[in-house]
Design a protein around this motif. Structure first.
Motif, PDB file in Angstrom:
ATOM      1  N   THR A 190      -7.195 -42.390 -28.275  1.00  0.00           N
ATOM      2  CA  THR A 190      -6.617 -42.893 -29.527  1.00  0.00           C
ATOM      3  C   THR A 190      -5.196 -42.342 -29.644  1.00  0.00           C
ATOM      4  O   THR A 190      -4.873 -41.326 -29.000  1.00  0.00           O
ATOM      5  CB  THR A 190      -7.440 -42.432 -30.737  1.00  0.00           C
ATOM      6  OG1 THR A 190      -7.368 -40.998 -30.828  1.00  0.00           O
ATOM      7  CG2 THR A 190      -8.891 -42.877 -30.611  1.00  0.00           C
ATOM      8  N   PRO A 191      -4.324 -42.960 -30.452  1.00  0.00           N
ATOM      9  CA  PRO A 191      -2.951 -42.439 -30.612  1.00  0.00           C
ATOM     10  C   PRO A 191      -2.922 -40.971 -31.043  1.00  0.00           C
ATOM     11  O   PRO A 191      -2.117 -40.191 -30.523  1.00  0.00           O
ATOM     12  CB  PRO A 191      -2.354 -43.353 -31.681  1.00  0.00           C
ATOM     13  CG  PRO A 191      -3.091 -44.642 -31.529  1.00  0.00           C
ATOM     14  CD  PRO A 191      -4.491 -44.255 -31.167  1.00  0.00           C
ATOM     15  N   SER A 192      -3.789 -40.605 -31.986  1.00  0.00           N
ATOM     16  CA  SER A 192      -3.781 -39.220 -32.466  1.00  0.00           C
ATOM     17  C   SER A 192      -4.237 -38.257 -31.380  1.00  0.00           C
ATOM     18  O   SER A 192      -3.695 -37.151 -31.235  1.00  0.00           O
ATOM     19  CB  SER A 192      -4.665 -39.065 -33.708  1.00  0.00           C
ATOM     20  OG  SER A 192      -6.001 -39.441 -33.420  1.00  0.00           O
TER      21      SER A 192
ATOM     22  N   LEU B 255      -3.918 -38.772 -28.151  1.00  0.00           N
ATOM     23  CA  LEU B 255      -2.848 -38.739 -27.158  1.00  0.00           C
ATOM     24  C   LEU B 255      -1.787 -37.719 -27.547  1.00  0.00           C
ATOM     25  O   LEU B 255      -1.388 -36.868 -26.735  1.00  0.00           O
ATOM     26  CB  LEU B 255      -2.221 -40.134 -27.032  1.00  0.00           C
ATOM     27  CG  LEU B 255      -0.951 -40.246 -26.181  1.00  0.00           C
ATOM     28  CD1 LEU B 255      -1.252 -39.892 -24.744  1.00  0.00           C
ATOM     29  CD2 LEU B 255      -0.353 -41.641 -26.287  1.00  0.00           C
ATOM     30  N   VAL B 256      -1.329 -37.795 -28.791  1.00  0.00           N
ATOM     31  CA  VAL B 256      -0.307 -36.863 -29.265  1.00  0.00           C
ATOM     32  C   VAL B 256      -0.844 -35.435 -29.263  1.00  0.00           C
ATOM     33  O   VAL B 256      -0.133 -34.480 -28.891  1.00  0.00           O
ATOM     34  CB  VAL B 256       0.176 -37.256 -30.679  1.00  0.00           C
ATOM     35  CG1 VAL B 256       1.106 -36.196 -31.247  1.00  0.00           C
ATOM     36  CG2 VAL B 256       0.880 -38.605 -30.646  1.00  0.00           C
TER      37      VAL B 256
ATOM     38  N   ALA C 186      -3.777 -42.527 -20.911  1.00  0.00           N
ATOM     39  CA  ALA C 186      -3.408 -42.668 -22.318  1.00  0.00           C
ATOM     40  C   ALA C 186      -4.121 -43.846 -22.963  1.00  0.00           C
ATOM     41  O   ALA C 186      -4.452 -43.808 -24.159  1.00  0.00           O
ATOM     42  CB  ALA C 186      -1.894 -42.833 -22.451  1.00  0.00           C
ATOM     43  N   GLU C 187      -4.382 -44.903 -22.179  1.00  0.00           N
ATOM     44  CA  GLU C 187      -5.063 -46.079 -22.729  1.00  0.00           C
ATOM     45  C   GLU C 187      -6.499 -45.787 -23.130  1.00  0.00           C
ATOM     46  O   GLU C 187      -7.102 -46.531 -23.911  1.00  0.00           O
ATOM     47  CB  GLU C 187      -5.029 -47.216 -21.702  1.00  0.00           C
ATOM     48  CG  GLU C 187      -3.637 -47.831 -21.535  1.00  0.00           C
ATOM     49  CD  GLU C 187      -3.610 -48.907 -20.466  1.00  0.00           C
ATOM     50  OE1 GLU C 187      -4.635 -49.044 -19.735  1.00  0.00           O
ATOM     51  OE2 GLU C 187      -2.589 -49.604 -20.346  1.00  0.00           O
TER      52      GLU C 187
END
Length: 431
Positions: free
Chosen positions: A240-242, A244-245, A236-237
């Motif tokens: 990017t957040p998007s 990941l989701v 996950a690191e």
């Protein structure tokens, strides 16, 4: 230039009086405003209007009494009087006729209909005839005596017709409004029902709608599946957040499709963990086979995603899958955010099957193995240590038995497999 027509109106309600005042002024009438019948009679001493508009329910002297006084006075009897009232029963209209009224409109004031009456009465003067014979009318057990000529009766009939049209329009508008609100409520209920069915099993939704609650149930045999991504945080690191989701949604959406296809119930996701079960809320005999097939298909899906992302140089997740079968208690928890959940040692053991498994493998307990061994090739792993459980016999499911597989790879069942599976369903019906 023709002088403005004069109108005297009687209205004790200041708000409705102001509405009528502005309406008449906008149509260029010279007006006087009296608050009740007695004040209206005083105004008539110095102001002779072309038409009078009178409310009915007023203090001091009501509209019917005022109208009678006007019609009895030879100096005023030829002035047309329009009765304005929120009363709309037939006897109220007859009272107006009996009092000598020439027109009738309902409140609240509406420009279109009140102007119809004003213009009609101003343009069609009613001649007062002394020799008009009185007429007796019996209505609802009451006797009314009226004295009116044909034109006066015609004007009153027109008044009643216009007000009927107005009321019909209001009724139609109210019906349309009610219909639209009903459709909005129905749409809202359908959306609420759809959302509820996405959260809870259909059987539980129907029970909640019927009774308002759903009691916890004991199930003697349920198969529970857990999945978990190995090294989720490390991978996950690198996203990017998007992204990941997006990747989690892609995976869990496919898991949802697979569990639905095999008649399983998705229970929940916790972070990167996924939980589903078979054999509830409707008990069945096929759930151990169903859940193993679902586990194998989830495994194959994740291997495909891994290959694609490796080829593109993107980070990827690897998945552990664990399954155990046994008794559970299941039910709805919460009264604001509903959730269908289950409890018991079976759930804990299924979780240990996942955590004690290996990536890219479907790890099952001996209990599940005994129920599916006729359908699948399984590799015995031995007694494996599980947290807080001691040692447990565990098996890796390799695939469908070759003699029951259509493709020889243990992925697609053949007719013999489906015959064995149908036997489970037959036993279920006989049971």
């Amino acid at each position: 230039m023709e002088s403005a027509k004069k109108i005297l109106f009687l209205e004790d309600n200041p708000i409705q009086g102001l509405v009528l005042k502005r309406l008449l002024e906008a149509n260029h009438f010279e007006i006087r405003w009296a608050k009740h019948g007695k004040e209206g009679l005083l105004v008539l001493e110095s102001f002779i209007p072309d038409l009078i508009i009178s409310d009915v329910e007023m203090p001091e002297m009501d509209g019917f009494e005022f109208c009678k006084h006007v019609k009895k006075n030879p100096n005023w009897s030829s002035i047309p009087v329009v009765i304005c009232t929120s009363l709309s029963e037939p006897e109220d209209i007859i009272h107006g006729i009996e009092a000598g009224a020439d027109g009738y409109v309902t409140k609240p004031y509406e420009e279109t209909y009140i102007m119809y009456r004003i213009e009609s009465l101003l343009n069609n003067k009613i001649e007062i005839k002394e020799d008009v014979s009185p007429i007796s009318i019996n209505y609802a057990g009451q006797e009314f005596t009226i004295r009116a000529d044909r034109m006066q009766i015609l004007q009153l009939l027109l008044s009643i017709y216009e007000n009927t049209v107005k009321q019909n329009k209001e009724l139609m508008a109210a019906q349309i409004d009610i219909r639209q609100k009903a459709q909005a409520i129905e749409k809202s209920l359908e959306e609420s029902d759809r959302l509820l069915r996405n959260i809870l099993p259909i059987k539980i939704v129907e029970r909640l709608k019927e009774k308002g609650f759903a009691e916890p149930e004991f199930f003697s045999s349920v198969s529970v599946l857990f999945t978990d991504f190995k090294g989720f945080t490390d991978v996950a690191e690198l996203m990017t957040p998007s992204e990941l989701v997006e990747q989690l949604d892609l995976s869990f959406a496919q898991f949802d499709s697979i569990t639905e296809m095999y008649n399983l119930e998705k229970l929940k996701t916790i972070g990167d963990s996924y939980m589903a079960a078979g054999g509830l809320p409707e008990p069945n005999n096929t759930h151990p086979v169903d859940i193993v097939r679902a586990g194998l298909e989830i495994k194959d899906f994740m291997e495909t995603i891994k290959t694609i992302r490796m080829d593109q140089g993107f980070p990827y997740w690897e998945l552990r899958i664990g399954i155990h079968t046994g008794p559970v208690v299941a039910g709805v928890i919460g009264n604001k955010k509903f959730a269908y959940d289950m409890w018991g040692d079976t759930v804990n053991t299924a979780s240990r099957m996942e955590s004690s498994g290996e990536v890219g493998k479907v790890n099952i307990s001996r209990t599940t193995y005994e129920l599916v061994k006729d359908f699948f090739n399984c590799e015995y792993r031995g007694k494996i240590s599980a947290k807080n459980k001691g040692t447990i016999d565990m098996f890796f499911v390799e695939g469908i038995k070759p003699e029951l597989s259509k493709d020889g790879e243990g992925k697609i069942p053949n007719e013999k497999f489906m015959e064995l599976y149908a036997g489970l369903k037959k036993n279920e019906r006989n049971g």
